[in-house]
Design an enzyme around this catalytic site. Structure first.
Site, PDB file in Angstrom:
ATOM      1  N   ASP A  73       0.842  -1.218   0.140  1.00 18.62           N
ATOM      2  CA  ASP A  73       0.032  -0.064   0.020  1.00 18.62           C
ATOM      3  C   ASP A  73       0.799   1.092   0.034  1.00 18.62           C
ATOM      4  O   ASP A  73       1.392   1.522   1.113  1.00 18.62           O
ATOM      5  CB  ASP A  73      -0.672  -0.079   1.281  1.00 18.62           C
ATOM      6  CG  ASP A  73      -1.927   1.121   1.147  1.00 18.62           C
ATOM      7  OD1 ASP A  73      -1.908   2.059   0.266  1.00 18.62           O
ATOM      8  OD2 ASP A  73      -2.494   1.200   2.228  1.00 18.62           O
ATOM      9  N   ASN A 105       5.480   3.241 -11.753  1.00 19.75           N
ATOM     10  CA  ASN A 105       4.147   3.501 -12.707  1.00 19.75           C
ATOM     11  C   ASN A 105       3.037   3.831 -11.697  1.00 19.75           C
ATOM     12  O   ASN A 105       2.014   4.571 -12.139  1.00 19.75           O
ATOM     13  CB  ASN A 105       3.807   2.559 -13.346  1.00 19.75           C
ATOM     14  CG  ASN A 105       2.380   2.571 -13.828  1.00 19.75           C
ATOM     15  OD1 ASN A 105       2.168   3.191 -14.909  1.00 19.75           O
ATOM     16  ND2 ASN A 105       1.566   1.722 -13.457  1.00 19.75           N
ATOM     17  N   TYR A 158      -2.646  16.511  -8.037  1.00 19.40           N
ATOM     18  CA  TYR A 158      -2.146  15.777  -8.709  1.00 19.40           C
ATOM     19  C   TYR A 158      -1.074  16.230  -9.689  1.00 19.40           C
ATOM     20  O   TYR A 158       0.153  15.764  -9.583  1.00 19.40           O
ATOM     21  CB  TYR A 158      -3.244  15.032  -9.662  1.00 19.40           C
ATOM     22  CG  TYR A 158      -2.839  14.092 -11.029  1.00 19.40           C
ATOM     23  CD1 TYR A 158      -2.243  12.873 -10.625  1.00 19.40           C
ATOM     24  CD2 TYR A 158      -2.705  14.555 -12.216  1.00 19.40           C
ATOM     25  CE1 TYR A 158      -1.442  12.080 -11.703  1.00 19.40           C
ATOM     26  CE2 TYR A 158      -2.062  13.870 -13.286  1.00 19.40           C
ATOM     27  CZ  TYR A 158      -1.654  12.547 -12.935  1.00 19.40           C
ATOM     28  OH  TYR A 158      -1.257  11.838 -13.931  1.00 19.40           O
ATOM     29  N   LYS A 207       2.900  15.207  -9.080  1.00 15.35           N
ATOM     30  CA  LYS A 207       3.705  14.717 -10.291  1.00 15.35           C
ATOM     31  C   LYS A 207       4.906  15.439 -10.542  1.00 15.35           C
ATOM     32  O   LYS A 207       5.916  15.040 -10.729  1.00 15.35           O
ATOM     33  CB  LYS A 207       2.822  14.538 -11.379  1.00 15.35           C
ATOM     34  CG  LYS A 207       1.807  13.205 -11.407  1.00 15.35           C
ATOM     35  CD  LYS A 207       2.725  12.086 -11.542  1.00 15.35           C
ATOM     36  CE  LYS A 207       1.761  10.682 -11.610  1.00 15.35           C
ATOM     37  NZ  LYS A 207       2.543   9.463 -11.910  1.00 15.35           N
TER      38      LYS A 207
END
Length: 254
Positions: free
Chosen positions: A62, A89, A159, A163
């Protein structure tokens, strides 16, 4: 066909989407795969069915938990001893409006940072030291074009930020570890044909509307990203290390 015989690759998020395409592509290369999954053991099983049983290891972790990445790395080394390439990924695309209540914003941002930044960062630094000890190794980070152009909707701000933070870290590792044989690559796809893209498109008119904004009028097939990963894992493109590779069908040219 890429020849990765004798190489062991750790792939995170192997059970679906881009990760599944990568696992399926690597099956024919001769590589041994450590396929990480979170909750979908069935998905990881299906993604790796092209591997002989002695060339695949399925490991749960996790990565939203602060200890998840370290546990995955330790389990990987226990299973295979040595790793030659790591493909990072696994990721999430949580939505939260910028004007959301503070608690909601903070919780979403922390989760995005843990999965998209802190966990891959932890795996990257462990891999870099591991590779440096052997004089060679490859790290491939699956990023996004949002790290350069921003997200297409403000509810994906966390997000994009998470990233971008990891992208900066990987570039730094590329520069610092180049003399020690560690090669790093960042793949920045555009809109990929996955469930994640379908979900994110709902706030922008759906997939048909997204396609209308793309130069080729089509989403990026996950298989094209998998093809690129297979090439990079060979470790032959040494002077491409540190590069960000755009895969968006000419929709965002920089």
């Amino acid at each position: 066909m890429n020849d990765l015989t004798g190489k062991t690759i750790l792939l995170t998020g192997a059970s679906r989407g881009v990760g599944r395409a990568i696992a399926e592509r690597l099956a024919g290369t001769g590589a041994t795969l450590v396929a990480h999954y979170n909750s979908s053991r069935e998905g990881a099983d299906e993604a790796t069915r092209g591997f002989a049983s002695d060339r695949v290891h399925l490991l749960p972790a996790d990565l939203s938990h602060p200890e998840g990445a370290a546990g995955l790395w330790d389990a990987t080394l226990e299973a295979v001893g040595r790793v030659d390439a790591v493909v990072l990924n696994a990721g999430i695309m949580p939505k939260v409006e910028i004007d959301a209540p503070d608690a909601e914003w903070d919780d979403t941002f922390r989760t995005a940072l843990q999965v998209n930044t802190l966990s891959p960062a932890d795996l990257t630094r462990r891999a870099a030291e591991h590779f440096a000890g052997h004089g060679e190794g490859v790290v491939v980070g699956i990023s996004s074009w949002v790290t350069h152009r921003g997200a297409g909707h403000p509810n994906l701000a966390t997000y994009a930020a998470s990233k971008a933070a990891y992208a900066a870290l990987l570039k730094t590792v590329a520069r610092a570890y180049a003399p020690r044989g560690v090669l790093t690559y960042l793949i920045a796809p555009g809109a990929v044909d996955t469930e994640m893209t379908a979900s994110s498109s709902l706030d922008r008119g759906g997939l048909d509307e997204i396609r209308r904004t793309l130069a080729m009028g089509e989403l990026v097939p996950p298989e094209e990203i998998a093809e690129l990963v297979a090439v990079l894992c060979e470790g032959r493109l040494r002077h491409l290390s540190g590069a960000t590779l755009d895969v968006n069908g000419a929709s965002y040219v920089r």
